[in-house]
Design a protein around this motif. Structure first.
Motif, short mmCIF file in Angstrom:
data_model
loop_
_atom_site.label_atom_id
_atom_site.label_comp_id
_atom_site.label_asym_id
_atom_site.label_seq_id
_atom_site.Cartn_x
_atom_site.Cartn_y
_atom_site.Cartn_z
N VAL A 112 0.59 -1.01 -0.07
CA VAL A 112 -0.03 -0.12 0.26
C VAL A 112 1.02 1.13 -0.03
N SER A 113 0.66 2.04 -0.94
CA SER A 113 1.13 3.53 -0.81
C SER A 113 -0.01 4.51 -0.31
N PHE A 114 0.47 5.62 0.31
CA PHE A 114 -0.38 6.42 0.79
C PHE A 114 -0.17 7.90 0.59
N ASN A 115 -0.95 8.81 0.51
CA ASN A 115 -0.79 10.18 0.34
C ASN A 115 -1.48 10.66 1.60
N GLU A 116 -0.37 11.13 2.68
CA GLU A 116 -1.06 11.38 3.78
C GLU A 116 -1.71 13.18 3.96
N LYS A 117 -1.09 13.81 2.86
CA LYS A 117 -1.70 15.05 2.61
C LYS A 117 -3.21 14.97 2.05
N LYS A 118 -3.36 14.01 1.13
CA LYS A 118 -4.89 13.76 0.51
C LYS A 118 -5.67 13.05 1.50
N GLU A 119 -5.07 12.00 2.26
CA GLU A 119 -5.59 10.97 2.81
C GLU A 119 -5.10 10.98 4.31
N PRO A 120 -5.46 12.06 5.50
CA PRO A 120 -4.79 12.01 6.52
C PRO A 120 -4.84 10.90 7.41
N LEU A 121 -5.83 10.09 7.40
CA LEU A 121 -5.76 8.84 8.29
C LEU A 121 -5.15 7.76 7.58
N CYS A 194 -12.35 0.32 24.57
CA CYS A 194 -10.79 0.07 24.71
C CYS A 194 -9.84 1.12 23.93
N VAL A 195 -10.32 1.83 23.03
CA VAL A 195 -9.46 2.69 22.33
C VAL A 195 -9.74 4.18 22.62
N PHE A 196 -10.90 4.42 22.39
CA PHE A 196 -11.26 6.01 22.65
C PHE A 196 -11.76 6.38 24.20
N GLN A 248 -12.74 13.44 9.03
CA GLN A 248 -13.13 14.63 10.03
C GLN A 248 -13.55 13.93 11.36
N PHE A 249 -14.41 13.06 11.33
CA PHE A 249 -14.91 12.54 12.50
C PHE A 249 -13.94 11.86 13.61
N PHE A 250 -13.08 11.23 12.79
CA PHE A 250 -12.09 10.33 13.67
C PHE A 250 -10.74 11.32 14.34
N ILE A 251 -10.48 12.30 13.38
CA ILE A 251 -9.42 13.25 13.82
C ILE A 251 -10.05 13.92 14.95
N SER A 252 -11.51 14.54 14.86
CA SER A 252 -12.18 15.30 15.92
C SER A 252 -12.31 14.51 17.10
N ALA A 253 -12.83 13.32 16.82
CA ALA A 253 -12.70 12.47 18.15
C ALA A 253 -11.53 12.18 19.04
N ALA A 326 -4.76 10.33 15.20
CA ALA A 326 -6.14 9.59 14.72
C ALA A 326 -5.96 8.81 13.73
N SER A 327 -4.92 8.70 12.97
CA SER A 327 -4.78 7.43 12.00
C SER A 327 -4.48 6.31 12.58
N GLN A 328 -3.62 6.42 13.69
CA GLN A 328 -3.33 4.98 14.83
C GLN A 328 -4.64 4.62 15.24
N ALA A 329 -5.51 5.29 15.84
CA ALA A 329 -6.62 4.90 16.53
C ALA A 329 -7.33 4.37 15.39
N PHE A 330 -7.58 5.03 14.28
CA PHE A 330 -8.49 4.63 13.14
C PHE A 330 -8.27 3.35 12.74
N ILE A 331 -7.09 2.89 12.31
CA ILE A 331 -6.62 1.42 11.87
C ILE A 331 -7.01 0.53 12.96
#
Length: 533
Positions: A112-121, A194-196, A248-253, A326-331
């Motif tokens: 998997v390649s990722f673009n953090e600017k385009k896809e923050p999570l 357990c996460v949030f 937006q939801f996960f970054i805000s949470a 947020a990206s660690q919590a999201f995955i």
């Protein structure tokens, strides 16, 4: 005169179209001699699709790679093409060991390649590469020790009690249920807690935000499938896979949870607390990070050492912004609820289809809970037959059907002259291996005794891979197994599950799902236990 002009324009456009068609054909087939030149057995590809045409809404990823696997019986590996990209499919357990453990530095990255600017999570542990992955893995590993799991157990048990309360009405009416959706709500509540550190109330509230966001990410809709495929196949387009509202939801949470805990000096034994520590901790020496545990030993094998400074191992620094936290919590949220609810629903299906196994497991649950005075951490870990049932579920229905690695530096396959260049993908077909009759006779039969100690000792290593192996195995394995065992234990101690008119036998795999999933869901009848009726 007009006719001559029209004819000239027509032939000009015809020439351009012909040249363009030829270029597209040449480009799509220009790699098709790759495996032939390497002397590696391969499937003849077709222009445009390679060998993966059926993977478009007809055949699941699991079944497609099983087809590849079965066609090369007796070979240690084989070559296929996804569109024009060469993929090495590994069949031999010894080669799998090289890829995942012994020669791991050559295969340390995922595709998997990722673009953090385009896809923050997208900047999470699964996507990280090289030194950044090593450093982040070292920092997150302490969250998943057995001690931390024991501390989180009470949170899981609380969600399990809410599950039994939710199911009581359905069981009293002997209703038919689509169990995967129920299990998804249950595991969403566990992950949320357990996460949030938040009460998601997915079981009580059909409009729960966390469950809604989970659906938006994993539902196998045409839009989701197309976006994911394009992001994988044409990363240069920078297509955003996640809906922006999910991001937006996960970054805000995460931001609000961290802010609230810091303002009120709240400390909990959960994943979020580990993220807070990462955010606030002072800069430490890189060599101390990598020297924790066995990481230096794991990542410095076969003469390939880590980057050094003054003779000490170092790794690239990671800046923990709100979006990266947020990206660690999201995955963890995504992997934790989806894979576990899939495993739970497949397990209940197998227990319903095999009532004798369900009865035997329930007897173990009853005896154990009586001995320990209820569902406790020690009680769950003492249930040996339960472990066998879960292992067999993961054998027959592994959530991750295939494991992908990328060659990070030129690698010559042992006992051959074939050199794999940097960037070539290597796929380990987990589902196919788990259904190979050489290792698992009658592979479509559900038999927990395959995982008794004697049977396991007779099988080659690296033929059971539900969580991967080696340094890049699933970091949340303990957590996933624990919540699955808690779920099965509490369900069997209270209810019975059986097939109903809507139960499909055998199950069909969903070709639109990126993990192993039953098409149309899993329908079962739930009833109160005979002694409780």
């Amino acid at each position: 005169m007009l006719g001559m002009i029209f004819e000239s324009v027509f032939f000009s456009w015809l020439s351009i179209a012909t040249l363009l068609t030829y270029f597209i054909y040449w480009y799509s087939t220009s790699t098709f001699n790759y495996w032939k030149e390497k002397g590696i057995p391969y499937l003849k590809p077709t222009p445009g699709f390679g060998n993966t045409r059926r993977m478009f809404f007809k055949t699941s990823f699991a079944e497609q790679f099983k087809i590849f696997y079965d066609k090369f019986d007796g070979e240690r590996f084989c070559g296929v093409f996804q569109f024009r990209s060469p993929i090495l499919v590994v069949r031999d357990p010894d080669i799998i060991k090289l890829v995942m453990v012994k020669d791991f530095p050559y295969f340390q990255d995922r595709r998997v390649s990722f673009n953090e600017k385009k896809e923050p999570l997208s900047a999470h542990l699964l996507n990280m590469r090289g030194n950044q992955w090593r450093r982040l893995r070292a920092k997150l590993t302490p969250t998943f020790t057995s001690g931390k799991m024991k501390m989180m157990f009470s949170l899981m048990n609380e969600c399990a009690e809410e599950l039994t309360t939710f199911l009581e009405v359905h069981a009293s009416r002997n209703e038919d249920l689509e169990v995967k959706e129920v299990m998804a709500k249950f595991t969403t509540d566990i992950i949320g807690s357990c996460v949030f550190g938040l009460k998601c109330n997915s079981l009580k509230d059909p409009d729960s935000e966390f469950r809604s966001m989970g659906r938006k990410v994993v539902e196998p809709s045409l839009n989701n499938v197309v976006r994911r495929l394009l992001s994988l196949l044409v990363p240069i387009l920078g297509i955003r896979v996640l809906p922006w509202e999910v991001t937006q939801f996960f970054i805000s949470a995460v931001r609000e949870t961290i802010k609230y805990r810091e303002q009120h000096n709240i400390v909990r034994n959960d994943f979020m607390q580990q993220l807070i520590q990462l955010k606030n901790q002072e800069q430490v020496r890189d060599d101390e990070i990598l020297d924790k545990g066995n990481l230096k030993k794991e990542f410095s094998t076969n003469g390939i050492s880590l980057p050094t400074k003054n003779g000490e191992n170092v790794a690239e620094n990671i800046v923990f912004t709100d979006s990266r936290l947020a990206s660690q919590a999201f995955i963890f949220f995504l992997a934790g609820f989806e894979t576990s609810c899939t495993t739970l629903s497949f397990c209940l299906y197998e227990l319903a289809v095999n009532p004798d196994i369900q009865t035997k497991l329930r007897e173990e649950v009853d005896v154990t809970l009586q001995k320990f005075g209820g569902i406790t951490y020690d009680a769950v870990h003492s249930m040996r037959y339960l472990s066998k049932v879960i292992d067999e579920t993961l054998r027959k229905h592994p959530p991750a059907a295939n494991i992908t690695r990328v060659v990070t530096q030129p690698y010559t396959i042992p006992e051959t002259s074939a050199e794999l260049e940097k960037g070539i993908r290597v796929v380990i077909p987990v589902y196919a291996i788990h259904h190979d009759p050489r290792y698992y006779p009658e592979p479509d039969r559900f038999d927990p005794e395959r995982f008794c100690e004697e049977a396991k000792s007779l099988r080659p290593h690296f033929t059971y891979l539900p969580f991967g192996e080696g340094p890049r195995n699933c970091i949340g394995m303990r957590f996933g197994l624990l919540q699955t065992k808690v779920g099965v234990s509490v369900l069997l101690s209270n209810y019975e599950f059986s097939v109903c008119e809507k139960t499909k036998q055998p199950l069909d795999l969903d070709p639109k799902s990126f993990i192993t999933s039953a098409k149309g869901g899993i329908w079962l009848k739930i009833s109160r236990r005979s002694s409780q009726k």
